[in-house]
Design a protein around this motif. Structure first.
Motif, PDB file in Angstrom:
ATOM      1  N   GLU A 187       0.920  -6.163 -10.363  1.00 17.64           N
ATOM      2  CA  GLU A 187       0.922  -7.594 -10.713  1.00 17.64           C
ATOM      3  C   GLU A 187       2.471  -8.169 -10.383  1.00 17.64           C
ATOM      4  O   GLU A 187       2.595  -9.125  -9.811  1.00 17.64           O
ATOM      5  N   LEU A 188       3.126  -7.242 -11.175  1.00 22.93           N
ATOM      6  CA  LEU A 188       4.726  -7.809 -11.103  1.00 22.93           C
ATOM      7  C   LEU A 188       5.246  -7.727  -9.612  1.00 22.93           C
ATOM      8  O   LEU A 188       6.056  -8.564  -9.093  1.00 22.93           O
ATOM      9  N   LEU A 189       5.005  -6.561  -9.180  1.00 22.62           N
ATOM     10  CA  LEU A 189       5.187  -6.384  -7.640  1.00 22.62           C
ATOM     11  C   LEU A 189       4.694  -7.231  -6.715  1.00 22.62           C
ATOM     12  O   LEU A 189       5.599  -7.756  -5.762  1.00 22.62           O
ATOM     13  N   ALA A 190       3.680  -8.039  -6.947  1.00 20.85           N
ATOM     14  CA  ALA A 190       2.976  -9.117  -6.092  1.00 20.85           C
ATOM     15  C   ALA A 190       3.654 -10.314  -6.374  1.00 20.85           C
ATOM     16  O   ALA A 190       3.786 -11.006  -5.528  1.00 20.85           O
ATOM     17  N   ASP A 191       4.082 -10.566  -7.834  1.00 16.01           N
ATOM     18  CA  ASP A 191       4.599 -11.732  -8.053  1.00 16.01           C
ATOM     19  C   ASP A 191       6.160 -11.963  -7.429  1.00 16.01           C
ATOM     20  O   ASP A 191       6.822 -13.032  -6.964  1.00 16.01           O
ATOM     21  N   ALA A 192       6.737 -10.544  -7.750  1.00 17.14           N
ATOM     22  CA  ALA A 192       8.505 -10.705  -7.496  1.00 17.14           C
ATOM     23  C   ALA A 192       8.731 -11.026  -5.824  1.00 17.14           C
ATOM     24  O   ALA A 192       7.794 -10.619  -5.073  1.00 17.14           O
ATOM     25  N   LEU A 193      10.086 -11.293  -5.611  1.00 11.15           N
ATOM     26  CA  LEU A 193      10.428 -11.131  -4.022  1.00 11.15           C
ATOM     27  C   LEU A 193      11.242 -10.386  -3.672  1.00 11.15           C
ATOM     28  O   LEU A 193      11.574 -10.100  -2.629  1.00 11.15           O
ATOM     29  N   VAL A 194      12.377 -10.004  -4.750  1.00 11.82           N
ATOM     30  CA  VAL A 194      13.551  -9.118  -4.402  1.00 11.82           C
ATOM     31  C   VAL A 194      13.527  -8.087  -5.231  1.00 11.82           C
ATOM     32  O   VAL A 194      13.247  -7.974  -6.248  1.00 11.82           O
ATOM     33  N   ALA A 195      13.601  -6.781  -4.520  1.00 12.84           N
ATOM     34  CA  ALA A 195      13.974  -5.770  -5.194  1.00 12.84           C
ATOM     35  C   ALA A 195      15.567  -5.094  -4.993  1.00 12.84           C
ATOM     36  O   ALA A 195      16.334  -5.552  -4.156  1.00 12.84           O
ATOM     37  N   HIS A 196      15.951  -4.347  -5.939  1.00 19.13           N
ATOM     38  CA  HIS A 196      17.212  -3.946  -5.864  1.00 19.13           C
ATOM     39  C   HIS A 196      17.186  -2.509  -5.790  1.00 19.13           C
ATOM     40  O   HIS A 196      16.437  -1.570  -6.649  1.00 19.13           O
ATOM     41  N   LEU A 197      17.778  -1.736  -4.953  1.00 15.35           N
ATOM     42  CA  LEU A 197      17.824  -0.479  -4.686  1.00 15.35           C
ATOM     43  C   LEU A 197      19.110   0.124  -4.910  1.00 15.35           C
ATOM     44  O   LEU A 197      20.221  -0.417  -4.623  1.00 15.35           O
ATOM     45  N   GLY A 198      19.113   1.238  -5.868  1.00 15.45           N
ATOM     46  CA  GLY A 198      20.181   1.954  -6.308  1.00 15.45           C
ATOM     47  C   GLY A 198      20.346   3.400  -5.629  1.00 15.45           C
ATOM     48  O   GLY A 198      19.183   4.105  -5.593  1.00 15.45           O
ATOM     49  N   VAL A 199      21.615   3.474  -5.225  1.00 15.90           N
ATOM     50  CA  VAL A 199      21.753   4.901  -4.295  1.00 15.90           C
ATOM     51  C   VAL A 199      23.354   5.387  -4.537  1.00 15.90           C
ATOM     52  O   VAL A 199      23.938   4.584  -4.728  1.00 15.90           O
ATOM     53  N   THR A 200      23.399   6.634  -4.473  1.00 13.80           N
ATOM     54  CA  THR A 200      24.850   7.157  -4.449  1.00 13.80           C
ATOM     55  C   THR A 200      25.145   7.257  -3.225  1.00 13.80           C
ATOM     56  O   THR A 200      24.424   8.052  -2.464  1.00 13.80           O
ATOM     57  N   VAL A 250       2.811 -24.022   4.144  1.00 11.99           N
ATOM     58  CA  VAL A 250       2.461 -25.205   3.468  1.00 11.99           C
ATOM     59  C   VAL A 250       1.798 -24.583   2.102  1.00 11.99           C
ATOM     60  O   VAL A 250       2.210 -24.878   0.923  1.00 11.99           O
ATOM     61  N   GLY A 251       1.045 -23.276   2.297  1.00 11.53           N
ATOM     62  CA  GLY A 251       0.345 -22.890   1.256  1.00 11.53           C
ATOM     63  C   GLY A 251       1.171 -22.084   0.331  1.00 11.53           C
ATOM     64  O   GLY A 251       0.972 -21.972  -0.895  1.00 11.53           O
ATOM     65  N   ARG A 252       2.176 -21.370   0.724  1.00 10.98           N
ATOM     66  CA  ARG A 252       3.149 -20.578   0.184  1.00 10.98           C
ATOM     67  C   ARG A 252       3.960 -21.612  -0.583  1.00 10.98           C
ATOM     68  O   ARG A 252       4.267 -21.188  -1.810  1.00 10.98           O
ATOM     69  N   ALA A 253       4.548 -22.589  -0.067  1.00 16.84           N
ATOM     70  CA  ALA A 253       5.296 -23.682  -0.989  1.00 16.84           C
ATOM     71  C   ALA A 253       4.500 -23.989  -2.185  1.00 16.84           C
ATOM     72  O   ALA A 253       4.943 -24.459  -3.262  1.00 16.84           O
ATOM     73  N   ALA A 254       3.219 -24.325  -1.869  1.00 18.27           N
ATOM     74  CA  ALA A 254       2.366 -24.980  -2.853  1.00 18.27           C
ATOM     75  C   ALA A 254       2.144 -23.889  -4.080  1.00 18.27           C
ATOM     76  O   ALA A 254       1.695 -24.088  -5.057  1.00 18.27           O
ATOM     77  N   ALA A 255       1.985 -22.663  -3.646  1.00 15.70           N
ATOM     78  CA  ALA A 255       1.799 -21.502  -4.564  1.00 15.70           C
ATOM     79  C   ALA A 255       2.960 -21.281  -5.577  1.00 15.70           C
ATOM     80  O   ALA A 255       2.715 -20.585  -6.441  1.00 15.70           O
ATOM     81  N   LEU A 256       4.071 -21.473  -5.299  1.00 11.00           N
ATOM     82  CA  LEU A 256       5.404 -20.991  -5.846  1.00 11.00           C
ATOM     83  C   LEU A 256       5.537 -22.100  -6.854  1.00 11.00           C
ATOM     84  O   LEU A 256       5.235 -23.120  -6.950  1.00 11.00           O
TER      85      LEU A 256
END
Length: 227
Positions: A30-43, A221-227
């Motif tokens: 559910e969280l992954l469906a809601d959020a829009l940005v991930a942060h990737l950590g690597v060396t 339009v649908g995406r803007a209305a859903a946010l």
């Protein structure tokens, strides 16, 4: 058999703040469906020395993907140094949604309401053409559901310049906080106000590009209305 609980390994087992640990894997989805940005950590290595690097990236999830417990797809450029550093290496991906600001009756008890996930796994470069196209469509549709079906096919030049990393969703943990402050009884008795400020993401009205023609598409339009 797919895992139904989180923190399946010692690397993702939660130590501090176990009262905020989320064990249900469905909550991660559910969280992954809601959020829009991930942060990737690597060396990464540069000039003979290594250092950590954390970068934001667009992403999408395929719960039926080829990796254990589903696949987390990350968007990148073939020219990016972090992409080369991540391929066939263990990476850490985090996703956070901020849901509120908590105003305690003391500085110590100020906090935030949030949902946060950590995914650790060996990243692979998606080199199969069919899987990569599927992943890119998912990433576009994660931003604006249904959008990929309305677009022209990607050109060969665009595909050559674009890369996708895949990380298994198996090794993951999640924490969440909700509600008001957890204050000292003496501070509550003193009559000082305490509470929280709910936060939510709000979209504005879609703004057509200067060269755009026709009405705003239904998917936008649908995406803007859903946010």
């Amino acid at each position: 058999m797919p895992s139904t609980t989180l923190s399946p390994t010692s690397r993702t087992s939660i130590g501090r703040g176990r009262n905020r640990m989320v064990e249900d894997r469905a909550a991660l989805h559910e969280l992954l469906a809601d959020a829009l940005v991930a942060h990737l950590g690597v060396t990464v290595e540069r000039d003979g020395a290594s250092h950590p690097l954390v970068l934001p990236t667009a992403y999408a999830v395929d719960l039926d993907g080829p990796d254990r417990d589903g696949t987390l797809y990350l968007h990148g450029s073939v020219a990016a140094g972090w992409l080369r550093a991540s391929t066939d290496r263990t990476v850490c991906v985090t996703v956070t949604e901020l849901d509120g600001l908590v105003a305690g009756r003391s500085a110590f008890h100020h906090s935030m309401n949030y949902r946060s996930a950590v995914v650790i796994g060996r990243a692979r470069l998606v080199d199969d053409a069919e899987e990569r196209q599927h992943a890119l469509d998912l990433i576009v549709d994660h931003m604006i559901p249904g959008r990929s079906a309305t677009l022209r096919p990607s050109t060969r030049k665009e595909l050559v310049a674009t890369a996708v990393l895949a990380v298994p969703l198996h090794e993951a943990s999640m924490k969440a906080r909700a509600g008001g402050p957890v204050d000292e009884p003496s501070d509550v008795e003193a009559g000082v106000w305490g509470g929280h400020i709910p936060l939510r993401r709000v979209a504005g009205r879609p703004v057509p590009d200067a060269d755009s023609s026709g009405p705003v598409p239904a998917d936008v339009v649908g995406r803007a209305a859903a946010l």
